[in-house]
Structures are given as C-alpha cells and as structure tokens.
Scaffold this active site. Structure first.
Site, PDB file in Angstrom:
ATOM      1  N   LEU A 134       0.845  -1.200   0.000  1.00 37.83           N
ATOM      2  CA  LEU A 134       0.000   0.000   0.000  1.00 37.83           C
ATOM      3  C   LEU A 134       0.889   1.262   0.000  1.00 37.83           C
ATOM      4  CD1 LEU A 134      -2.828   1.341   0.315  1.00 37.83           C
ATOM      5  CD2 LEU A 134      -2.529   1.142   2.790  1.00 37.83           C
ATOM      6  N   GLU A 136       3.507   4.155  -0.424  1.00 40.79           N
ATOM      7  CA  GLU A 136       4.319   4.695  -1.520  1.00 40.79           C
ATOM      8  C   GLU A 136       5.224   5.786  -0.946  1.00 40.79           C
ATOM      9  OE1 GLU A 136       1.861   6.036  -4.725  1.00 40.79           O
ATOM     10  OE2 GLU A 136       1.056   4.024  -5.108  1.00 40.79           O
ATOM     11  N   GLU A 373       2.015  -0.135   9.912  1.00 43.03           N
ATOM     12  CA  GLU A 373       0.552  -0.233   9.868  1.00 43.03           C
ATOM     13  C   GLU A 373      -0.112   0.925  10.627  1.00 43.03           C
ATOM     14  OE1 GLU A 373      -1.155  -4.047   9.674  1.00 43.03           O
ATOM     15  OE2 GLU A 373       0.759  -4.998   9.274  1.00 43.03           O
TER      16      GLU A 373
HETATM   17  C1  LIG Z   1       9.835  -2.538   8.425  1.00 48.09           C
HETATM   18  C2  LIG Z   1       8.633  -1.959   7.758  1.00 48.09           C
HETATM   19  C3  LIG Z   1       7.703  -2.798   7.163  1.00 48.09           C
HETATM   20  C4  LIG Z   1       6.606  -2.265   6.483  1.00 48.09           C
HETATM   21  N1  LIG Z   1       5.754  -3.114   5.827  1.00 48.09           N
HETATM   22  C5  LIG Z   1       4.784  -2.580   5.037  1.00 48.09           C
HETATM   23  C6  LIG Z   1       4.009  -3.432   4.191  1.00 48.09           C
HETATM   24  O1  LIG Z   1       4.170  -4.652   4.181  1.00 48.09           O
HETATM   25  N2  LIG Z   1       3.088  -2.856   3.365  1.00 48.09           N
HETATM   26  C7  LIG Z   1       2.878  -1.511   3.339  1.00 48.09           C
HETATM   27  O2  LIG Z   1       2.032  -1.060   2.575  1.00 48.09           O
HETATM   28  N3  LIG Z   1       3.596  -0.668   4.153  1.00 48.09           N
HETATM   29  C8  LIG Z   1       4.550  -1.176   4.978  1.00 48.09           C
HETATM   30  N4  LIG Z   1       5.310  -0.337   5.776  1.00 48.09           N
HETATM   31  C9  LIG Z   1       5.074   1.102   5.717  1.00 48.09           C
HETATM   32  C10 LIG Z   1       4.481   1.699   7.004  1.00 48.09           C
HETATM   33  O3  LIG Z   1       3.141   1.313   7.137  1.00 48.09           O
HETATM   34  C11 LIG Z   1       4.679   3.228   6.917  1.00 48.09           C
HETATM   35  O4  LIG Z   1       6.061   3.456   7.097  1.00 48.09           O
HETATM   36  C12 LIG Z   1       3.868   3.975   7.953  1.00 48.09           C
HETATM   37  O5  LIG Z   1       2.495   3.902   7.667  1.00 48.09           O
HETATM   38  C13 LIG Z   1       4.279   5.462   8.046  1.00 48.09           C
HETATM   39  O6  LIG Z   1       4.347   6.082   6.802  1.00 48.09           O
HETATM   40  P1  LIG Z   1       5.665   6.929   6.421  1.00 48.09           P
HETATM   41  O7  LIG Z   1       6.834   6.034   6.688  1.00 48.09           O
HETATM   42  O8  LIG Z   1       5.504   7.441   5.048  1.00 48.09           O
HETATM   43  O9  LIG Z   1       5.710   8.112   7.459  1.00 48.09           O
HETATM   44  P2  LIG Z   1       4.985   9.532   7.317  1.00 48.09           P
HETATM   45  O10 LIG Z   1       3.556   9.356   6.960  1.00 48.09           O
HETATM   46  O11 LIG Z   1       5.820  10.414   6.463  1.00 48.09           O
HETATM   47  O12 LIG Z   1       5.058  10.070   8.823  1.00 48.09           O
HETATM   48  C14 LIG Z   1       6.168  10.780   9.357  1.00 48.09           C
HETATM   49  C15 LIG Z   1       5.771  11.322  10.719  1.00 48.09           C
HETATM   50  O13 LIG Z   1       4.694  12.260  10.575  1.00 48.09           O
HETATM   51  C16 LIG Z   1       3.620  11.869  11.409  1.00 48.09           C
HETATM   52  N5  LIG Z   1       2.351  12.225  10.769  1.00 48.09           N
HETATM   53  C17 LIG Z   1       1.996  12.051   9.471  1.00 48.09           C
HETATM   54  N6  LIG Z   1       0.746  12.458   9.267  1.00 48.09           N
HETATM   55  C18 LIG Z   1       0.282  12.895  10.463  1.00 48.09           C
HETATM   56  C19 LIG Z   1      -0.978  13.441  10.918  1.00 48.09           C
HETATM   57  N7  LIG Z   1      -2.028  13.596  10.100  1.00 48.09           N
HETATM   58  N8  LIG Z   1      -1.088  13.765  12.240  1.00 48.09           N
HETATM   59  C20 LIG Z   1      -0.048  13.604  13.068  1.00 48.09           C
HETATM   60  N9  LIG Z   1       1.153  13.100  12.705  1.00 48.09           N
HETATM   61  C21 LIG Z   1       1.301  12.740  11.415  1.00 48.09           C
HETATM   62  C22 LIG Z   1       3.763  10.372  11.576  1.00 48.09           C
HETATM   63  O14 LIG Z   1       3.079   9.900  12.726  1.00 48.09           O
HETATM   64  C23 LIG Z   1       5.274  10.226  11.676  1.00 48.09           C
HETATM   65  O15 LIG Z   1       5.689  10.495  12.989  1.00 48.09           O
HETATM   66  C24 LIG Z   1       6.400  -0.858   6.476  1.00 48.09           C
HETATM   67  C25 LIG Z   1       7.312  -0.011   7.113  1.00 48.09           C
HETATM   68  C26 LIG Z   1       8.422  -0.537   7.740  1.00 48.09           C
HETATM   69  C27 LIG Z   1       9.413   0.408   8.372  1.00 48.09           C
END
Ligand SMILES: Cc1cc2nc3c(=O)[nH]c(=O)nc-3n(C[C@H](O)[C@H](O)[C@H](O)COP(=O)(O)OP(=O)(O)OC[C@H]3O[C@@H](n4cnc5c(N)ncnc54)[C@H](O)[C@@H]3O)c2cc1C
Length: 391
Positions: A134, A136, A373
């Site tokens: 999911l 990107e 997640e």
């Molecule tokens: C080891 C690992 C395995 C993973 N496996 C999968 C997988 O199998 N499939 C998949 O689809 N994804 C996967 N992910 C992705 C994971 O779900 C995302 O990293 C996560 O949802 C956060 O997104 P981001 O990294 O883009 O952070 P960002 O969205 O850029 O967030 C950065 C910071 O901003 C904060 N923030 C963002 N928006 C808001 C808001 N509206 N209010 C307050 N704070 C906010 C966040 O809480 C965080 O502290 C994985 C990630 C890791 C590290």
C-alpha cells in the site's frame, strides 16, 4: 533466557486448542528460531527454511478456513502465535503477521471463490510467500494518496508506479498492490487492489532496505513498469481498494499489537533473569529498589498490553468490528514494547549496549511497532475519530 509462562491470568482462560497453538509456537521459537536469531539479524537474511517449517505447523494460514488449506483458527490463537514468535525474534513475528493478515487476509476477504482457490490455498499451506503493497514514497500515513496507476486495456490493466517498505517485497511470490483506476472518482473510491505474481513482466522488487531492526524480515520497494495484469487479478469491486485496505488494517493492527506484546514480554523476561544473575556491590542488582521498580513498570505494561491485545482479538472473533480496540491495542502495546526494551537495556547496563545480549536487539526491533501499519500518532487519530463518532 527465553520466556516461560505468560505473565498474566489471561493464559488460564484459554481453551485447550488455544493453549496448544501457543505451546506449538513457543516450542518452534525456542527450538528452531532461537539458534538462528543472531546470524539472520546480522546478515539481514530472510530465513526461507523457517518459513517452510512455519507453514508445516499451520502458522501461515492461521486465520484461513481448512477448506482453503488453512488452520481455521481465530484471532486469539493468532495473537498468541505472533507474540510467542516475537518474544524470540520480532523479524519472524513480523513476517508471519504480514503474510497472514495482510496478503492472505486480503485475498481471503475480498477475493472470489476462484481467486481464493488460486492464491489463498498455496499461501495458507506455506507454499508461497505473500506481500501487500500500500505504502508509496508520497503516501505513508496519508494512505489514500496513492499515485500508482492502473489503466484499463483489452483483457486487463497496465500498472505503473512504485511502492516502498513492502514486507516480502523481494521474496514474495504474490503481492496485493493498490493503484488508481479511476482518477476522476471520489478520493476514497478511486483505487483498486490487484494480485501480482512474481515473474510477471514489468513487476519487480526494487531496493531492499537496510534496517535498524527486524532485519531478517525482508522489506523492499516494489516496482511496476508497464506491467500487464489480467482482469481476473482485480480483487473485489473496482474503486474499492482503499476501503478494503482500511478493513485489512484493522486486523493488521492487532498483528502489530501482538508483535509489540511479544517484544515487551521478551525484553521484560530477559531483564528479569539478568537482574537476578548480575551482582554489583556484593548482591544481585535485583535487590536494588531502583531495579525492582523498573521491573515492576515493565511487568505492569506487559500485563496491560496483553489484556488489550486479547480484548481486541476476542472482539474481532466475536463481531469482526474492532477499529477502535485494534488501534488502542496497537498504540498501547507498541509504546509498551519501546518502554520495556529501553528499560531492558538500562537494567543490562553496558551489556545492554552490545550484541552479546538480546536486550540490544529488542531495543532495535521494538521501534517498528510504533510505525508500521499506522504510526502511534495515526492510531490516536483513529481512536479519537471513533470516540467522537460514538464508536
Ligand atoms: C519494516 C517496515 C515494514 C513495512 N511493511 C509494510 C508493508 O508490508 N506494506 C505496506 O504497505 N507498508 C509497509 N510499511 C510502511 C508503514 O506502514 C509506513 O512506514 C507507515 O504507515 C508510516 O508512513 P511513512 O513512513 O511514510 O511516514 P509519514 O507518513 O511520512 O510520517 C512521518 C511522521 O509524521 C507523522 N504524521 C503524518 N501524518 C500525520 C498526521 N495527520 N497527524 C499527526 N502526525 C502525522 C507520523 O506519525 C510520523 O511520525 C512498512 C514499514 C516498515 C518500516
């Protein structure tokens, strides 16, 4: 030292079948996973051989009915298994969780009978490894911001785009991906879910991530470049992929909550044993009240996390509606894992800072629980929205 018994009274309320599932996971973790933990962590090696064994034990189709090759168990067994694995190695806990609740769970829930037979059966038997893409580069917490596209052509779709941080992005055989099929459609009804198979033209893994923790769980980019996907690979209704993903994430959050619980308990039990062995000032450090209070705080968070994780699992089994409870369990257990891992390092002193003891690994592994997640911040958003809706 490995965990022995669960720290709360909840274990006494388990059915015979639930205890058997927990005990099988505990035995597998001790006997098969534990000897490999340091090697696979250091080398960032996904241990395919352990996945084969996990499949034989039924741990790769935990929630799948027997008619589709699964174990036909419920969420209570599921959280027991994931947390037992995570007490020994969070990488295996994370991989088993992603395989079961994301990829396999999605196809089981939204796939047609034909799609279930084709993809769920080999996934549930452990013959194939599942991935679910999911996230990107520009769509993380804002998961509805998908930019990958699916253009309709004769007999199928052409997918283009890049996904990031996909668990099993390199090693997965089947991958559920999300792409915009209806660019002019309403924001939450313009994305569809498709199943991609390893080896399809234009579908390939990108960069494998070099991670802080859960290093033996494969995490990689997934690239779709002019990738033709036949019509029969569309899951459920066109345009409903994002809504499907939200439902899948409710179950996925219970998985990460169970992962957090396992890490918290593993860190606590490791620290408890160390505090009783390590002597300073002529006595075990467990005799010092400062250390006892660390242990008391850790044990209390483990017990509270277990209660919330079990409540979410029971509610999922009972009603299937757990948006608030799953987010609460994930938020609390994830933060508890970070708390317990940090205190565990502190109790180990300098020995917590080196790789000779597992305290250091718990400290690295725990952080995924407050990010994957949905971050802790996003869990608070989900919980407060539910509260204001009266949920
Ligand atoms: C080891 C690992 C395995 C993973 N496996 C999968 C997988 O199998 N499939 C998949 O689809 N994804 C996967 N992910 C992705 C994971 O779900 C995302 O990293 C996560 O949802 C956060 O997104 P981001 O990294 O883009 O952070 P960002 O969205 O850029 O967030 C950065 C910071 O901003 C904060 N923030 C963002 N928006 C808001 C808001 N509206 N209010 C307050 N704070 C906010 C966040 O809480 C965080 O502290 C994985 C990630 C890791 C590290």
């Amino acid at each position: 030292m490995l965990a022995t018994e669960s720290s709360s009274a909840i274990s006494f309320a388990l059915t015979e079948g639930q205890r058997a599932a927990r005990d099988a996971a505990r035995e597998f973790a001790r006997r098969e996973i534990d000897p490999l933990v340091d090697e696979i962590d250091e080398a960032q090696r996904f241990p395919g051989e352990l996945f084969v064994q996990a499949g034989e034990l039924g741990f790769l189709g935990i929630l799948v009915p027997e008619e589709y090759g699964g174990s036909g168990m419920g969420y209570v067994e599921y959280v027991l298994i994931v947390s037992e694995l995570a007490q020994v190695d969070a990488s295996i806990g994370l991989s088993v969780a992603a395989h079961n609740s994301l990829c396999t769970g999605h196809i089981l829930k939204f796939g047609s009978e034909e799609q279930r037979r084709r993809w769920v059966v080999p996934l549930a038997r452990g013959e194939k490894i599942g991935a679910w893409s999911l996230t990107e580069p520009g769509a993380g917490s804002d998961a509805a911001g998908t930019r990958s596209t699916a253009r309709k052509v004769d007999g199928g779709w052409i997918l283009d785009g890049a996904k990031t941080f996909t668990t099993h992005g390199s090693v997965g055989d089947y991958c559920v991906v999300f792409a915009v099929t209806d660019p002019d459609g309403p924001r939450h009804h313009n994305v569809s879910a498709f199943v991609l198979e390893k080896g399809m033209d234009g579908f390939q893994p990108g960069k494998k991530e070099n991670k802080l923790g859960t290093r033996a769980s494969d995490t990689a980019e997934v690239i779709m470049d002019n990738c033709f996907v036949p019509d029969g690979h569309l899951l459920g209704e066109r345009g409903e992929g994002f809504i499907q993903a939200l439902e899948i994430l409710d179950g996925g959050r219970i998985s990460i909550a169970a992962l957090g619980l396992g890490i918290a308990e593993g860190a606590y039990r490791t620290a408890l044993a160390y505090a009783q062995e390590r002597e300073q000032f002529g006595r075990p450090i467990a005799k010092f009240q400062a250390v006892q209070f660390h242990l008391a705080e850790m044990a209390t968070r483990v017990a509270a996390a277990e209660a919330l994780v079990m409540a979410a699992a029971l509610e999922m089994d009972r009603t299937g509606k757990v948006t608030r409870l799953a987010a609460q369990a994930k938020l609390f257990a994830g933060e508890a894992s970070v708390f317990c891992a940090e205190r565990g390092v502190q109790i180990h002193g300098g020995y917590g800072f080196v790789k000779d003891y597992r305290a250091e690994k718990f400290y690295r592994d725990c952080k995924i629980c407050t990010i994957g997640e949905g971050t802790s911040e996003i869990q608070r958003l989900v919980i407060s929205r539910q509260l204001l809706k009266g949920g």
